[in-house]
Design a protein around this motif. Structure first.
Motif, PDB file in Angstrom:
ATOM      1  N   ILE A  82      -6.441 -64.260   6.179  1.00  0.00           N
ATOM      2  CA  ILE A  82      -7.095 -63.006   6.540  1.00  0.00           C
ATOM      3  C   ILE A  82      -6.077 -61.877   6.612  1.00  0.00           C
ATOM      4  O   ILE A  82      -4.917 -62.078   6.981  1.00  0.00           O
ATOM      5  CB  ILE A  82      -7.879 -63.123   7.865  1.00  0.00           C
ATOM      6  N   LYS A  83      -6.505 -60.692   6.263  1.00  0.00           N
ATOM      7  CA  LYS A  83      -5.623 -59.536   6.126  1.00  0.00           C
ATOM      8  C   LYS A  83      -5.084 -59.085   7.476  1.00  0.00           C
ATOM      9  O   LYS A  83      -5.853 -58.861   8.424  1.00  0.00           O
ATOM     10  CB  LYS A  83      -6.400 -58.401   5.460  1.00  0.00           C
ATOM     11  N   ASP A  84      -3.781 -58.983   7.582  1.00  0.00           N
ATOM     12  CA  ASP A  84      -3.103 -58.466   8.775  1.00  0.00           C
ATOM     13  C   ASP A  84      -3.459 -59.226  10.045  1.00  0.00           C
ATOM     14  O   ASP A  84      -3.359 -58.685  11.149  1.00  0.00           O
ATOM     15  CB  ASP A  84      -3.436 -56.979   8.981  1.00  0.00           C
ATOM     16  N   GLY A  85      -3.910 -60.498   9.906  1.00  0.00           N
ATOM     17  CA  GLY A  85      -4.240 -61.286  11.081  1.00  0.00           C
ATOM     18  C   GLY A  85      -5.456 -60.794  11.834  1.00  0.00           C
ATOM     19  O   GLY A  85      -5.712 -61.173  12.972  1.00  0.00           O
ATOM     20  N   GLY A 120     -18.512 -55.121  -2.341  1.00  0.00           N
ATOM     21  CA  GLY A 120     -17.832 -54.145  -3.179  1.00  0.00           C
ATOM     22  C   GLY A 120     -16.686 -54.814  -3.913  1.00  0.00           C
ATOM     23  O   GLY A 120     -16.854 -55.860  -4.536  1.00  0.00           O
ATOM     24  N   ASN A 121     -15.510 -54.225  -3.816  1.00  0.00           N
ATOM     25  CA  ASN A 121     -14.336 -54.803  -4.460  1.00  0.00           C
ATOM     26  C   ASN A 121     -13.514 -55.668  -3.517  1.00  0.00           C
ATOM     27  O   ASN A 121     -12.428 -56.124  -3.876  1.00  0.00           O
ATOM     28  CB  ASN A 121     -13.438 -53.677  -5.018  1.00  0.00           C
ATOM     29  N   ASN A 122     -14.021 -55.857  -2.319  1.00  0.00           N
ATOM     30  CA  ASN A 122     -13.270 -56.609  -1.310  1.00  0.00           C
ATOM     31  C   ASN A 122     -13.724 -58.055  -1.244  1.00  0.00           C
ATOM     32  O   ASN A 122     -14.910 -58.362  -1.385  1.00  0.00           O
ATOM     33  CB  ASN A 122     -13.433 -55.962   0.067  1.00  0.00           C
ATOM     34  N   ARG A 123     -12.765 -58.950  -1.018  1.00  0.00           N
ATOM     35  CA  ARG A 123     -13.037 -60.373  -0.870  1.00  0.00           C
ATOM     36  C   ARG A 123     -12.924 -60.757   0.594  1.00  0.00           C
ATOM     37  O   ARG A 123     -12.004 -60.318   1.297  1.00  0.00           O
ATOM     38  CB  ARG A 123     -12.039 -61.188  -1.707  1.00  0.00           C
ATOM     39  N   TYR A 124     -13.844 -61.595   1.049  1.00  0.00           N
ATOM     40  CA  TYR A 124     -13.861 -61.993   2.452  1.00  0.00           C
ATOM     41  C   TYR A 124     -14.026 -63.511   2.560  1.00  0.00           C
ATOM     42  O   TYR A 124     -14.807 -64.104   1.821  1.00  0.00           O
ATOM     43  CB  TYR A 124     -15.015 -61.332   3.201  1.00  0.00           C
ATOM     44  N   THR A 125     -13.290 -64.097   3.469  1.00  0.00           N
ATOM     45  CA  THR A 125     -13.534 -65.491   3.813  1.00  0.00           C
ATOM     46  C   THR A 125     -14.392 -65.534   5.068  1.00  0.00           C
ATOM     47  O   THR A 125     -14.284 -64.659   5.932  1.00  0.00           O
ATOM     48  CB  THR A 125     -12.223 -66.264   4.029  1.00  0.00           C
ATOM     49  N   ALA A 126     -15.258 -66.523   5.183  1.00  0.00           N
ATOM     50  CA  ALA A 126     -16.182 -66.585   6.305  1.00  0.00           C
ATOM     51  C   ALA A 126     -16.042 -67.869   7.112  1.00  0.00           C
ATOM     52  O   ALA A 126     -16.863 -68.156   7.973  1.00  0.00           O
ATOM     53  CB  ALA A 126     -17.625 -66.460   5.804  1.00  0.00           C
ATOM     54  N   SER A 127     -14.991 -68.656   6.809  1.00  0.00           N
ATOM     55  CA  SER A 127     -14.854 -69.958   7.473  1.00  0.00           C
ATOM     56  C   SER A 127     -13.426 -70.199   7.935  1.00  0.00           C
ATOM     57  O   SER A 127     -12.453 -69.797   7.289  1.00  0.00           O
ATOM     58  CB  SER A 127     -15.278 -71.097   6.529  1.00  0.00           C
ATOM     59  N   LEU A 128     -13.339 -70.910   9.036  1.00  0.00           N
ATOM     60  CA  LEU A 128     -12.064 -71.274   9.647  1.00  0.00           C
ATOM     61  C   LEU A 128     -11.190 -72.071   8.684  1.00  0.00           C
ATOM     62  O   LEU A 128     -11.684 -72.908   7.926  1.00  0.00           O
ATOM     63  CB  LEU A 128     -12.341 -72.115  10.894  1.00  0.00           C
ATOM     64  N   ALA A 129      -9.884 -71.824   8.724  1.00  0.00           N
ATOM     65  CA  ALA A 129      -8.920 -72.643   8.003  1.00  0.00           C
ATOM     66  C   ALA A 129      -7.637 -72.688   8.820  1.00  0.00           C
ATOM     67  O   ALA A 129      -7.108 -71.642   9.208  1.00  0.00           O
ATOM     68  CB  ALA A 129      -8.647 -72.085   6.612  1.00  0.00           C
ATOM     69  N   VAL A 130      -7.161 -73.893   9.115  1.00  0.00           N
ATOM     70  CA  VAL A 130      -5.917 -74.085   9.861  1.00  0.00           C
ATOM     71  C   VAL A 130      -5.036 -75.038   9.072  1.00  0.00           C
ATOM     72  O   VAL A 130      -5.470 -76.125   8.688  1.00  0.00           O
ATOM     73  CB  VAL A 130      -6.181 -74.661  11.266  1.00  0.00           C
ATOM     74  N   GLU A 134      -1.294 -73.317  11.926  1.00  0.00           N
ATOM     75  CA  GLU A 134      -1.427 -71.868  11.759  1.00  0.00           C
ATOM     76  C   GLU A 134      -2.853 -71.528  11.334  1.00  0.00           C
ATOM     77  O   GLU A 134      -3.371 -72.088  10.371  1.00  0.00           O
ATOM     78  CB  GLU A 134      -0.460 -71.355  10.699  1.00  0.00           C
ATOM     79  N   VAL A 135      -3.472 -70.596  12.078  1.00  0.00           N
ATOM     80  CA  VAL A 135      -4.819 -70.155  11.721  1.00  0.00           C
ATOM     81  C   VAL A 135      -4.718 -69.162  10.568  1.00  0.00           C
ATOM     82  O   VAL A 135      -4.123 -68.094  10.702  1.00  0.00           O
ATOM     83  CB  VAL A 135      -5.536 -69.510  12.918  1.00  0.00           C
ATOM     84  N   LEU A 136      -5.274 -69.544   9.422  1.00  0.00           N
ATOM     85  CA  LEU A 136      -5.275 -68.671   8.247  1.00  0.00           C
ATOM     86  C   LEU A 136      -6.531 -67.822   8.184  1.00  0.00           C
ATOM     87  O   LEU A 136      -6.517 -66.726   7.615  1.00  0.00           O
ATOM     88  CB  LEU A 136      -5.159 -69.513   6.976  1.00  0.00           C
ATOM     89  N   ALA A 137      -7.618 -68.323   8.751  1.00  0.00           N
ATOM     90  CA  ALA A 137      -8.895 -67.609   8.751  1.00  0.00           C
ATOM     91  C   ALA A 137      -9.759 -68.163   9.874  1.00  0.00           C
ATOM     92  O   ALA A 137      -9.560 -69.286  10.333  1.00  0.00           O
ATOM     93  CB  ALA A 137      -9.609 -67.771   7.413  1.00  0.00           C
ATOM     94  N   TYR A 138     -10.711 -67.351  10.322  1.00  0.00           N
ATOM     95  CA  TYR A 138     -11.619 -67.741  11.398  1.00  0.00           C
ATOM     96  C   TYR A 138     -13.044 -67.878  10.869  1.00  0.00           C
ATOM     97  O   TYR A 138     -13.404 -67.254   9.852  1.00  0.00           O
ATOM     98  CB  TYR A 138     -11.626 -66.691  12.513  1.00  0.00           C
TER      99      TYR A 138
END
Length: 323
Positions: A82-85, A120-130, A134-138
């Motif tokens: 995720i961008k900038d934590g 739009g032109n932005n990509r988003y993750t919607a699921s947790l990844a550790v 280290e938490v990479l995404a929530y």
């Protein structure tokens, strides 16, 4: 002279107790499933690939599992970060196809992971990844009900702790970055999860974890909590390509994938409830559903197990791997 009579010395029999040999973890056998590991080239002895019988849950299927003995295997995650934590789930990282992950990670088994979306032109993750603690995404922290009201469902996570234990749970992270896990889902998605709701809240901890949903099996019991997790967009009650991850009581990690959408004539896929029942029959005691549909894909030594329903591999935000 008198000759002294001698006798054979008495031999004392030494009896040694047999050492107890530790029992091997019970092999559930996966009745009806065929070991097709050899079809995918050389694999570590602790990883096996099984193909499902022609029917599961009274439906024609093409499905596979990868099974790993976790006393020897390693479970790993690849994910965008995720961008900038922050908590917006936006990322600067490129999504990758399972092929691309396989090429870069050099692991025998790759399966798609959690959810994502584009705006739009932005990509988003919607699921947790550790990964490596280290938490990479929530997990995404909101959803909208039929009236357009913002709700806050706690959503599924499948995690491994530092001591190698596995658990399916529900998680939520607040804007102050307090990250909770719960042994039960939220009964009222309009109430934001906290340290006191749902009950049994603990600080989320994991060495490795993947988000998705819904939870399918918890403590050996069928759950399939898609309504409480507000997972209506994945068509849980219709037959679709599906991916899932679970663990058996004997400590074997299971990656599950099934084909769907008639990529092979007559093969429609399974519901999330079907997947839960299949994993229960395979001996799983904890399991969650992963992203499905066009994302469902499992590679073994770089070879596809099912025909992906987009016609070609979809670039995804996360994958699970066995090494």
């Amino acid at each position: 002279t008198e000759t002294e009579e001698t006798s054979e010395p008495e031999v004392t029999e030494i009896v040694t107790e047999e050492e107890e040999v530790p029992e091997e973890p019970e092999d559930p056998g996966y009745e009806g499933w065929t070991d097709v590991s050899d079809s995918f080239g050389t694999l570590p002895s602790y990883i096996r690939i099984f193909k499902a019988p022609s029917q599961l849950q009274d439906k024609d299927v093409i499905a596979y599992i990868a099974e790993a003995d976790m006393t020897q295997a390693e479970w790993d995650i690849w994910s965008v970060k995720i961008k900038d934590g922050g908590l917006t789930e936006q990322t600067n990282d490129s999504f990758k196809t399972p092929d691309q992950v396989y090429d870069s990670e050099e692991c025998p088994v790759v399966i798609n992971g959690g959810y994502f979306y584009w705006a739009g032109n932005n990509r988003y993750t919607a699921s947790l990844a550790v990964r490596n603690s280290e938490v990479l995404a929530y997990n995404i922290g909101y959803e909208y009900d039929d009236a357009g009201k913002t709700c806050f469902p706690a959503r599924a996570a499948f995690r491994m702790t530092d001591d190698g234990a596995f658990d399916a749970c529900w998680t939520y992270v607040n804007w102050d970055f307090t990250h909770y896990m719960y042994p039960v889902p939220s009964d009222n998605p309009s109430q934001k999860p906290s340290a006191t709701y749902p009950e049994g809240a603990e600080k989320f901890e994991a060495k490795t974890a993947i988000g998705g949903g819904p939870v399918l099996i918890d403590e050996g019991e069928f759950v399939n909590s898609y309504e409480k997790e507000m997972f209506y967009g994945i068509s849980p009650d219709t037959d679709q390509p599906r991916s899932a991850v679970g663990v058996t009581a004997a400590g074997r990690l299971i990656f599950f994938v099934c084909e769907g959408r008639q990529m092979t004539s007559g093969i429609y896929g399974l519901t999330t409830a079907d997947v839960a029942e299949v994993l229960l029959e395979l001996g799983c005691v904890e399991a969650i559903n992963l992203d499905g549909g066009g994302s469902s894909c499992m590679l073994v030594n770089g070879k596809e197990t099912i025909k992906v329903s987009d016609g070609s591999q979809r670039a995804v935000a996360s994958t699970l791997m066995l090494k």
